[in-house]
Write an enzyme that holds these catalytic residues in place. Sequence first.
Site, short mmCIF file in Angstrom:
data_model
loop_
_atom_site.label_atom_id
_atom_site.label_comp_id
_atom_site.label_asym_id
_atom_site.label_seq_id
_atom_site.Cartn_x
_atom_site.Cartn_y
_atom_site.Cartn_z
N LYS A 43 52.86 -5.76 12.50
CA LYS A 43 51.49 -7.27 12.85
C LYS A 43 52.22 -8.46 12.73
CE LYS A 43 48.35 -7.66 8.55
NZ LYS A 43 48.35 -7.34 7.19
N CYS A 47 44.72 -4.63 10.11
CA CYS A 47 43.95 -4.89 9.02
C CYS A 47 43.72 -6.48 9.03
CB CYS A 47 44.49 -4.88 7.26
SG CYS A 47 44.18 -5.10 5.82
N GLU A 72 46.84 0.61 6.44
CA GLU A 72 47.82 0.34 6.37
C GLU A 72 48.50 0.72 4.85
OE1 GLU A 72 46.90 -3.59 5.17
OE2 GLU A 72 48.48 -4.54 6.15
O1 KGT Z 1 48.46 -5.13 -0.33
C1 KGT Z 1 49.49 -5.09 -0.73
O2 KGT Z 1 50.67 -4.16 -1.39
C2 KGT Z 1 49.89 -4.19 0.76
N1 KGT Z 1 49.57 -5.12 1.85
C3 KGT Z 1 48.36 -5.12 2.57
O3 KGT Z 1 47.56 -4.88 2.16
C4 KGT Z 1 48.36 -6.53 3.64
C5 KGT Z 1 49.02 -7.67 3.12
S1 KGT Z 1 48.37 -8.34 1.69
N2 KGT Z 1 46.24 -6.71 3.30
C6 KGT Z 1 45.37 -7.40 3.67
O4 KGT Z 1 45.85 -7.81 5.14
C7 KGT Z 1 43.76 -7.34 3.45
C8 KGT Z 1 43.96 -8.15 4.58
C9 KGT Z 1 42.20 -8.61 4.02
O5 KGT Z 1 41.92 -8.60 2.73
C10 KGT Z 1 41.12 -9.38 4.13
O6 KGT Z 1 40.96 -9.64 5.59
O7 KGT Z 1 39.96 -9.68 3.54
#
Ligand code: KGT
Length: 270
Positions: free
Chosen positions: A114, A157, A43
């Site tokens: 997503k 994710c 991701e």
């Molecule tokens: O953060 C960033 O810079 C980029 N975005 C992501 O990495 C995304 C959306 S914030 N992260 C997740 O979905 C983590 C899920 C997760 O960690 C869980 O389900 O526990």
Amino acid sequence: MKSYLAAAIQMTSVPNLEKNLAQAEELIDLAVRQGAELVGLPENFSFMGDEKEKLAQGDVIAQKSEQFIKIMAQRFQITILGGSFPVPVPDTGKVYNTSILVDPNGQELIRYQKVHLFDVNVPDGNTYQESSTVMAGKELPSIYPSSDLGNIGVSICYDVRFPELYRHLADKGCDVVFIPAAFTAFTGKDHWQVLLQARAIENTCYVIAPAQTGTNYARRQTHGHAMIIDPWGTILADAGEKPGVAIAEIKPTRLEQVRRQMPSLQHRVF
Ligand SMILES: O=C(O)CNC(=O)[C@H](CS)NC(=O)CCC(=O)C(=O)O
């Protein structure tokens, strides 16, 4: 479907597009030299950084990421998942967190936006509000039926916490599902592997889970452990905590064997 090697790439993407593409290219090259024919990037492989910065550079990131995936597919003659990258949605000021699967001709096979957004206050003190910059996709992912590689499904994710999405893919005959991620270090240590194994076991399919690892920017720490899991739930490869690749064989005979030994998909009541 044939037997073949698949690779889940693990990288530390930072707020620098060119650097990330260079790192990704090196790791794709490494995977291909070991024989991988199906390769997944994590991701936000092309940019991990401040949300505002990501939005400001959105058009360039989207265009360069898509072009990069298509060039890699053709140059290395592989099928590749661009785990995800932001694609601006006109007139909204937001992006779709988008994954594309591309074949060795550079042809796009699947595009998925997503659906489940990570709006969570993690108990380590970090707050995530993905929906402030990302528009939620509204459609379930589709399957690409490859005669060589099997029926391939896609997700991203945080989706991993919503089993109904994977049950939908299983209904469509999914053999191999991608779960590219940037899991937080805090949730990852307790939930990542368990959730991935659950999705593999309950849907009797392979899971290919590319991952972000290490310190990406500011206080953003990701969990790593990109892995490939077989339909019994056995971990075939785990990239650990450093950038690298997890490589394993995807075998139709193993799919058939596990589905014979554990025919749970045929025993559904609801
Ligand atoms: O953060 C960033 O810079 C980029 N975005 C992501 O990495 C995304 C959306 S914030 N992260 C997740 O979905 C983590 C899920 C997760 O960690 C869980 O389900 O526990």
